[in-house]
Structures are given as structure tokens and as C-alpha cells.
Design an enzyme around this catalytic site. Structure first.
Site, PDB file in Angstrom:
ATOM      1  N   SER A  46       0.852  -1.195   0.000  1.00  0.00           N
ATOM      2  CA  SER A  46       0.000   0.000   0.000  1.00  0.00           C
ATOM      3  C   SER A  46       0.882   1.237   0.000  1.00  0.00           C
ATOM      4  O   SER A  46       2.116   1.146   0.094  1.00  0.00           O
ATOM      5  CB  SER A  46      -0.896  -0.001   1.233  1.00  0.00           C
ATOM      6  OG  SER A  46      -0.126   0.334   2.365  1.00  0.00           O
ATOM      7  N   LYS A  47       0.236   2.376  -0.084  1.00  0.00           N
ATOM      8  CA  LYS A  47       0.935   3.670  -0.106  1.00  0.00           C
ATOM      9  C   LYS A  47       1.908   3.826   1.063  1.00  0.00           C
ATOM     10  O   LYS A  47       2.905   4.530   0.962  1.00  0.00           O
ATOM     11  CB  LYS A  47      -0.081   4.816  -0.035  1.00  0.00           C
ATOM     12  CG  LYS A  47      -0.906   4.947  -1.277  1.00  0.00           C
ATOM     13  CD  LYS A  47      -0.330   6.044  -2.188  1.00  0.00           C
ATOM     14  CE  LYS A  47      -1.005   6.030  -3.538  1.00  0.00           C
ATOM     15  NZ  LYS A  47      -0.110   5.831  -4.658  1.00  0.00           N
ATOM     16  N   ARG A  48       1.548   3.180   2.168  1.00  0.00           N
ATOM     17  CA  ARG A  48       2.404   3.270   3.351  1.00  0.00           C
ATOM     18  C   ARG A  48       3.829   2.809   3.050  1.00  0.00           C
ATOM     19  O   ARG A  48       4.799   3.276   3.634  1.00  0.00           O
ATOM     20  CB  ARG A  48       1.862   2.343   4.448  1.00  0.00           C
ATOM     21  CG  ARG A  48       1.064   2.990   5.521  1.00  0.00           C
ATOM     22  CD  ARG A  48       0.632   1.986   6.571  1.00  0.00           C
ATOM     23  NE  ARG A  48       0.302   0.667   6.069  1.00  0.00           N
ATOM     24  CZ  ARG A  48       1.011  -0.433   6.301  1.00  0.00           C
ATOM     25  NH1 ARG A  48       2.099  -0.383   7.030  1.00  0.00           N
ATOM     26  NH2 ARG A  48       0.628  -1.592   5.803  1.00  0.00           N
TER      27      ARG A  48
END
Ligand code: GLU
Length: 464
Positions: A239-241
């Protein structure tokens, strides 16, 4: 049999790096077998599908060099054909009209919950003769098998078995006559002659539902390969994380497409211990057997490393082309003709340790900039009055030197010795004068690329 694979993205978002990998696997499989790789845009979700997303998907695939055969096929535009197949199933008795109202279905579920029985709807209309049908709105449902089990062979997951009582008589056509997505996928795959369906394992459950339509129509079934998702370095879904997840973001950061292809191919697929390989090798080696069952972890360091190796082996002209594309994609000014010439001349000394396009561009600053060179803050520190004096004394020595690496080296070393210092002390000011940067190729490479006149002019500018 000609292999036909397809990539079937929904244009409800940009091209995710996981989808790009799915496309790559399909592309490699087809291209390595003289087959076809088709593109189908699954745009039936009208509320969420946009032209911009569709374009972003095409752009992402183009950047990655994943060329598809023929025109992209739009799923929504094929609705009539999907309806036709549902009607055929109705005529064949493998599907039926269901007149149950939403309230009746909800009541069925409530009772089932109270009785702790399956909430999968069992329509009372399944076996009702058409003569007894009311004149009321209806949906068309498939007649799902009620007993026994279904086993599907998957090239990645192995044999997967589902109990048929988990299957419901899913809707094929809604009461407004529109076809459902599950029907559209099967009809399109069949009509496109798809022989291998390679996609994310989040679609494995769909395969069992889709299988009912293949059975009902008596169609040949494609080989299935459901590939595990991509995880971040911490083992959680990417994910973007973790960092960038969109293919376009990698393009904008300047990752080379060949390196991306190589790295993405290795994400969940392996060929022995090979980490670094060319497209030709990948096409040759890629097989469904090599796809692992557990999720691959995205490793940003490894990606960089592979990309660096690809930059090193890419020929100079192709790399210049890629740099121009990168500048265009990021909205930067294009290179002038003389900048392009300079870039090409310098390329040999820019590649080392470069992992992304900006590494090359930063190092190329000495050929991109024109006189007078404006040193950046770091470089300016190397141009104090003492250093400028030294550069001005060095200049006549270079004026008479023959312009090859050995002579330039000897000249500079001898000059440094005459000043009772080391050549290393000269390098900073030279770099500042020639490139205006602290990061550049070696001073001799710069001198050779710039040539005598330009080198001397820059030294004079700096020492003035
Ligand atoms: N449109 C689906 C998706 O984007 C893919 C369906 C398929 O490959 O069958 O996840």
C-alpha cells in the site's frame, strides 16, 4: 494451439504496480510462445470507470513496453452479446427466470439466519414451467449445481475444491436486462479465444462461479493461474504506506522500464537463482510453474539494484531516448540538439551507479549547462580565491597537453606535485569549474567529453 492471454483491468483507478505485474506475466507467457496478448478494459462499472483511468492504464502499459495485440476491447460495449448468451442459457434450460422480489429474498435470508442455515438464496422459481410465469419483473439466474463438489485445477494453486452447496444461482441478467460482470468476463474470454487466464488470486472464488457458465455453454475452459498478491517489505498488502504503488509514479521517478519489467517478473516468479535478466531471457524462461504460491514482498533496494544493472547494459542511444521520454512525461523541458549530442557523448561515464533517470541527468549537468557555469552552493565552496588561483596556473599546462586521458592525468598530477599538493586537492575546484556541481563524472572524463576549447574556457571563466 496458439496461446492467447489477456489483461483485463477495470478503469476505476490508475495502473497499480500489482496489476502491471499481472499484465507482465500475461505478456511474457504469450510473447514467449508466439501467442497473443489481448487487452480488455472492464468498464461495466459505469459510475467508477473513467476515460482518464483508461488512458492511464494504456499509458502505463506503453511505458512498460507491454504491447498488446489489436485494439483494446471495451467490455461495456459488448453488453448485447452478454445478453445473448444469457438468453441462450435460458433457452437451453441452464438458466431460469426468477420473479422473487428483493423483499422476498430478504425474508428468505432472515429465516435462514434465524434457523442457522445457509443464507444463499434458493429461488422457488428454479423449476417452475414458463407457462406458470407471472407477468412481472424478473432476473435471469444460472442453475447452479446443488450437490457434490467442483474441483478446478489451477497452475499456481493446484487442485482447488469447492463444495457445490457454496454456489448460488447467481444472477446473469438483472431485472433491467443488464448483464452482470461475472457473465461478461466469461463471454469475453470465450469470444476472445483466451486460452490462459492469469490474474490475481483475489479472483479465485470468481473462477468457481464463472465455471458454471462454461459448463452451461459447453465451452472449452481456459487454463487458470491465480497469482498471489504483492506484499510490502513488512509482509502486509502493498500500500501507499510502503511507498509508490502506481506504475505512473515509478515512471515519474525515472525508473527504467527494462529494470521494472525485470524486477516485476521476479516478484512472485523465479527461474533458479536468476535475478537479473533481459526481456529475451524472461520470455524464454517464463512459465506458470515458476510462480510461487505465497505472496512476494516488494523490495525497493532490489528494484534499484536491478534497474542500475539495466542502465549499465542499455545502449547509449536507447538510453537517451528513454531520458527524452522521461523528461516529456514529467513535463520538463526537452533536450536541445546540442544537449542531446553532449549527453550521448557523455553517456559512457554517466551510467556507473545510476539507478534511475535523474541520476543520469544530474551527472550530465556538465554537458547540459552552458557557459558561464554557475556553481551550486557546494561547488562554490571549492572556488575560493586560492583555488581559483591554482586553476588559472593550471590552465597553460593544459593548453599544450595532448588531449587524451593519460596525458591529462600526468599533466594534472605533475602540476599538483609542483605545488606540493596531491591531485585530489585539485579535483574539487576542477569539478566546480567544469560542472558547477559536486556530483559529476571524473574530471578527466569531463575534459575528454567537453574537449580542449570548452574545458579551457570554463577554467578561465572560473579563475577570472
Ligand atoms: N477486472 C478485473 C480486475 O481488474 C480482472 C478480472 C479478470 O482478470 O478476470 O481485477
Amino acid at each position: 494451439m496458439t496461446v492467447v492471454t489477456r489483461f483485463a483491468p477495470s478503469p476505476t483507478g490508475a495502473l497499480h504496480i500489482g496489476s502491471a505485474r499481472t499484465a507482465l506475466f500475461n505478456w511474457l507467457y504469450a510473447r514467449g510462445r508466439g501467442g497473443k496478448f489481448l487487452l480488455r478494459i472492464e468498464d461495466t462499472d459505469k459510475a467508477r470507470s473513467t476515460d482518464a483511468n483508461r488512458q492511464a492504464i494504456l499509458d502505463g502499459l506503453t511505458w512498460l513496453g507491454l504491447d498488446w495485440d489489436g485494439e483494446p476491447i471495451g467490455q461495456a460495449a459488448r453488453a448485447d452479446r452478454h445478453v445473448e448468451v444469457a438468453q441462450q442459457m435460458l433457452a437451453d434450460g441452464t438458466a431460469y427466470k426468477c420473479f422473487s422480489t428483493p423483499e422476498e429474498i430478504e425474508a428468505f435470508r432472515e429465516t435462514a439466519r434465524a434457523n442457522k442455515t445457509s443464507t444463499l438464496f434458493r429461488s422457488p422459481w428454479r423449476d417452475v414451467a414458463p407457462a406458470d410465469h407471472p407477468d412481472a419483473p424478473y432476473v435471469i439466474r444460472v442453475k447452479a449445481p446443488r450437490d457434490g463438489q467442483t474441483t478446478l485445477h489451477d497452475e499456481v494453486q493446484g487442485d482447488v475444491t469447492w463444495s457445490n452447496d457454496q454456489l448460488d444461482d447467481m444472477i446473469l441478467l438483472r431485472s433491467d436486462g443488464s448483464p452482470v460482470y461475472m457473465l461478461a468476463v466469461v463471454v469475453d474470454d470465450h469470444d476472445m479465444g483466451v486460452t490462459h487466464v492469469v490474474r490475481g488470486d483475489d479472483h479465485l472464488a470468481n473462477a468457481f462461479r464463472q465455471n458454471m457458465i462454461y459448463d452451461a455453454m459447453g465451452w472449452d475452459k481456459p487454463v487458470l493461474a491465480h497469482i498471489p498478491l504483492i506484499f510490502g517489505p513488512d509482509g502486509k498488502k502493498l500500500s501507499k504506506r510502503h511507498g509508490a504503488t502506481g506504475a505512473a509514479e515509478y515512471q515519474a521517478m525515472g525508473y527504467p522500464a527494462a529494470g521494472m519489467r525485470n524486477y516485476l517478473a521476479r516478484l512472485g516468479w523465479s527461474h533458479g537463482d536468476d535475478e537479473f535478466f533481459t526481456d529475451e531471457q524472461a520470455k524464454d524462461w517464463f512459465d506458470l510453474d515458476g510462480i510461487g504460491k505465497s505472496p512476494a514482498r516488494f523490495d525497493f533496494k532490489k528494484l534499484e539494484n536491478i534497474c542500475g544493472q539495466h542502465i549499465a547494459i542499455t545502449d547509449d542511444a536507447a538510453l537517451l531516448h528513454e531520458i527524452a521520454d522521461f523528461l516529456a512525461a514529467t513535463g520538463a523541458d526537452p533536450l536541445t540538439e546540442s544537449q542531446s549530442d553532449g549527453f550521448l557523448k557523455a553517456m559512457y561515464c554517466l551510467k556507473e551507479r545510476a539507478k534511475i533517470m535523474p541520476d543520469l541527468i544530474e551527472k550530465a549537468e556538465f554537458v547540459l549547462a552552458s557557459r558561464p557555469i554557475t556553481p551550486d552552493e557546494k561547488a562554490a565552496k571549492n572556488l575560493d580565491p586560492v583555488s581559483r588561483g591554482i586553476l588559472s596556473e593550471l590552465t597553460p599546462h593544459l593548453q599544450n597537453a595532448s588531449w587524451d586521458r593519460d596525458t591529462l592525468n600526468e599533466t594534472c598530477v605533475a602540476f599538483a606535485e609542483s605545488k606540493e599538493t596531491k591531485f585530489g586537492k585539485l579535483a574539487g575546484p576542477l569539478r566546480a569549474a567544469l560542472a558547477g556541481r559536486a556530483v559529476s563524472p571524473s574530471v578527466f572524463d569531463m575534459m575528454l567529453v567537453l574537449g580542449r576549447d570548452e574545458t579551457l574556457a570554463r577554467l578561465q571563466d572560473a579563475s577570472a
